[in-house]
Write a protein that holds these residues in place. Structure first.
Motif, PDB file in Angstrom:
ATOM      1  N   ASN A 198       0.841  -4.844   2.470  1.00  0.00           N
ATOM      2  CA  ASN A 198      -0.487  -5.146   2.598  1.00  0.00           C
ATOM      3  C   ASN A 198      -0.903  -6.285   3.237  1.00  0.00           C
ATOM      4  O   ASN A 198       0.231  -7.074   3.738  1.00  0.00           O
ATOM      5  CB  ASN A 198      -1.470  -4.866   1.297  1.00  0.00           C
ATOM      6  CG  ASN A 198      -1.086  -5.611   0.398  1.00  0.00           C
ATOM      7  OD1 ASN A 198      -0.614  -6.734   0.493  1.00  0.00           O
ATOM      8  ND2 ASN A 198      -1.330  -5.551  -0.802  1.00  0.00           N
TER       9      ASN A 198
ATOM     10  N   CYS B  94       5.431   3.614   2.423  1.00  0.00           N
ATOM     11  CA  CYS B  94       5.116   2.208   1.614  1.00  0.00           C
ATOM     12  C   CYS B  94       4.927   1.195   2.949  1.00  0.00           C
ATOM     13  O   CYS B  94       5.585   1.163   3.410  1.00  0.00           O
ATOM     14  CB  CYS B  94       6.279   1.907   0.648  1.00  0.00           C
ATOM     15  SG  CYS B  94       5.886   0.649  -0.460  1.00  0.00           S
TER      16      CYS B  94
ATOM     17  N   ASP C 186       0.738  -1.410  -0.021  1.00  0.00           N
ATOM     18  CA  ASP C 186      -0.159   0.066   0.040  1.00  0.00           C
ATOM     19  C   ASP C 186       0.911   1.214  -0.047  1.00  0.00           C
ATOM     20  O   ASP C 186       1.540   1.424   0.802  1.00  0.00           O
ATOM     21  CB  ASP C 186      -0.981   0.141   1.304  1.00  0.00           C
ATOM     22  CG  ASP C 186      -1.950  -1.091   1.083  1.00  0.00           C
ATOM     23  OD1 ASP C 186      -2.283  -1.593   0.200  1.00  0.00           O
ATOM     24  OD2 ASP C 186      -2.364  -1.656   2.257  1.00  0.00           O
ATOM     25  N   LYS C 187       0.709   2.082  -1.059  1.00  0.00           N
ATOM     26  CA  LYS C 187       1.444   3.201  -1.108  1.00  0.00           C
ATOM     27  C   LYS C 187       0.530   4.677  -0.537  1.00  0.00           C
ATOM     28  O   LYS C 187      -0.337   4.644  -1.368  1.00  0.00           O
ATOM     29  CB  LYS C 187       2.160   3.260  -2.620  1.00  0.00           C
ATOM     30  CG  LYS C 187       2.921   2.153  -2.933  1.00  0.00           C
ATOM     31  CD  LYS C 187       3.741   2.343  -4.313  1.00  0.00           C
ATOM     32  CE  LYS C 187       4.391   1.137  -4.773  1.00  0.00           C
ATOM     33  NZ  LYS C 187       4.899   1.141  -6.112  1.00  0.00           N
ATOM     34  N   GLU C 188       1.301   5.272  -0.052  1.00  0.00           N
ATOM     35  CA  GLU C 188       0.590   6.663   0.422  1.00  0.00           C
ATOM     36  C   GLU C 188       1.583   7.652   0.046  1.00  0.00           C
ATOM     37  O   GLU C 188       2.616   7.470  -0.852  1.00  0.00           O
ATOM     38  CB  GLU C 188       0.412   6.794   1.928  1.00  0.00           C
ATOM     39  CG  GLU C 188      -0.646   5.599   2.169  1.00  0.00           C
ATOM     40  CD  GLU C 188      -2.173   5.862   1.703  1.00  0.00           C
ATOM     41  OE1 GLU C 188      -2.316   6.873   1.220  1.00  0.00           O
ATOM     42  OE2 GLU C 188      -3.109   4.900   1.682  1.00  0.00           O
ATOM     43  N   LEU C 189       1.222   8.901   0.356  1.00  0.00           N
ATOM     44  CA  LEU C 189       2.172  10.034   0.009  1.00  0.00           C
ATOM     45  C   LEU C 189       3.597  10.023   0.144  1.00  0.00           C
ATOM     46  O   LEU C 189       4.376  10.320  -0.743  1.00  0.00           O
ATOM     47  CB  LEU C 189       1.613  11.371   0.722  1.00  0.00           C
ATOM     48  CG  LEU C 189       2.279  12.660   0.094  1.00  0.00           C
ATOM     49  CD1 LEU C 189       2.077  13.061  -1.308  1.00  0.00           C
ATOM     50  CD2 LEU C 189       1.708  13.938   1.059  1.00  0.00           C
TER      51      LEU C 189
END
Length: 334
Positions: free
Chosen positions: A274, A271, A265-268
């Motif tokens: 999941n 990382c 899962d990558k956010e701003l």
């Protein structure tokens, strides 16, 4: 032998139910067999109560807690039974008088195991790692044999050792898993996410293994003793990182069992693995912990998890009997 470690990956409630442990989430109740359980890993938000804590304490079960980013938060383990005032006094004395000797042994142990991991790829035509192999073989012993080296210099050697190890990843890993630097909190790319998660599991496993010795968890030698953490576990787990964490990562990545597009899962600016990625990684690293090898000194088979505890016993031998402390070696299997 059945694996004694249980992982909880969903939000829920952990409680005592009669003479068993029950975990309840949105899908229903699940029971954890108390007779064959030694450790429980809570990788999500899990509610517990004192009734459960008293129950698992009497059963000798440890619970490890992890935060949202997969970092180790803390442990609850039963009241310590293996307490030795004499060992604690001598452990503290060893810290003040012989800290550098142990610290150098740990760094040499890290170097030896990194060498063996990289040499595997060198034998399989990844010749670009030779520069690092030569540096480990020739320069690390020269640095550490200096009798006047202090702890800051030893830590500097360790830091350069890890950096040179990381710089070799580009020679045998897919481009999507190559990284520029180690970023921990929070991890900023897939490789950092795997390393952070693996190191957290190894650290908590080491906490459990040291608990089964008479050692004091707060008195360390390579890492600075610190309030609020088990710094000795940081020491003893270091030599096992190349053998357990990194070998697990390399095999999962190179065999495409863990993929950037499926398991993160990558956010701003961070990382994380999941749920599917965590399940794959946990299964692989637990398999490695439980896998056995022939211990050349004990003349019997032991697991890698047991080898961590055996390093604790080696340290006790050094503290109490001044016998040489040599951490686990993947080459010598001791």
């Amino acid at each position: 032998m059945r694996n004694s470690t249980r992982y909880i990956m969903s939000v829920g409630e952990l409680k005592r139910k009669d003479n068993s442990i029950s975990f309840r989430n949105e899908k229903g109740n699940f029971y954890i067999p108390i007779e064959s359980t030694k450790e429980i890993y809570c990788l999500n938000e899990v509610s517990i109560n004192t009734k459960l804590l008293d129950f698992i304490s009497r059963a000798g079960i440890t619970i490890h807690f992890f935060n949202y980013y997969g970092h180790y938060s803390g442990s609850f383990y039963p009241k310590e039974q293996l307490i030795s005032g004499k060992l604690t006094i001598n452990q503290a004395k060893t810290y003040t008088e012989k800290r550098e000797i142990i610290a150098k042994s740990i760094v040499q142990g890290i170097a030896d195991n990194i060498y063996e991991v990289l040499y595997h790829y060198y034998k399989h035509d990844k010749k670009d790692v030779k520069l690092t192999l030569d540096w480990i073989k020739q320069d690390i012993p020269r640095y550490l044999e200096n009798e006047n080296i202090n702890i800051k210099q030893i830590l500097s050697v360790e830091g350069e050792l890890w950096q040179r190890f990381y710089s070799c990843f580009k020679y045998f890993l897919p481009e999507t898993f190559v990284f520029n630097k180690r970023v921990k909190r929070p991890p900023d790319n897939p490789m950092n996410a795997l390393i952070s998660f693996g190191n957290s599991i190894l650290y908590s496993k080491t906490v459990s293994q040291i608990y089964n010795t008479h050692l004091n968890q707060s008195i360390s030698f390579l890492h600075e003793p610190s309030e609020g953490r088990f710094s000795l576990s940081l020491d003893l787990c270091e030599v096992f990182k190349p053998v357990i964490v990194y070998k697990t990562i390399f095999e999962l990545v190179n065999n495409r069992k863990i993929q950037v597009g499926k398991h993160f899962d990558k956010e701003l600016n961070y990382c994380l693995l999941n749920s599917a990625g965590k399940k794959i990684f946990i299964e692989a690293i637990e398999k490695r912990f439980e896998s056995v090898f022939y211990h050349s000194r004990l003349k019997r088979k032991v697991s890698y998890k047991t080898a961590i505890k055996l390093d604790g016993y080696k340290l006790i031998k050094f503290i109490m009997e001044d016998k040489e402390f040599r951490p686990f070696s993947i080459k010598e299997m001791v």
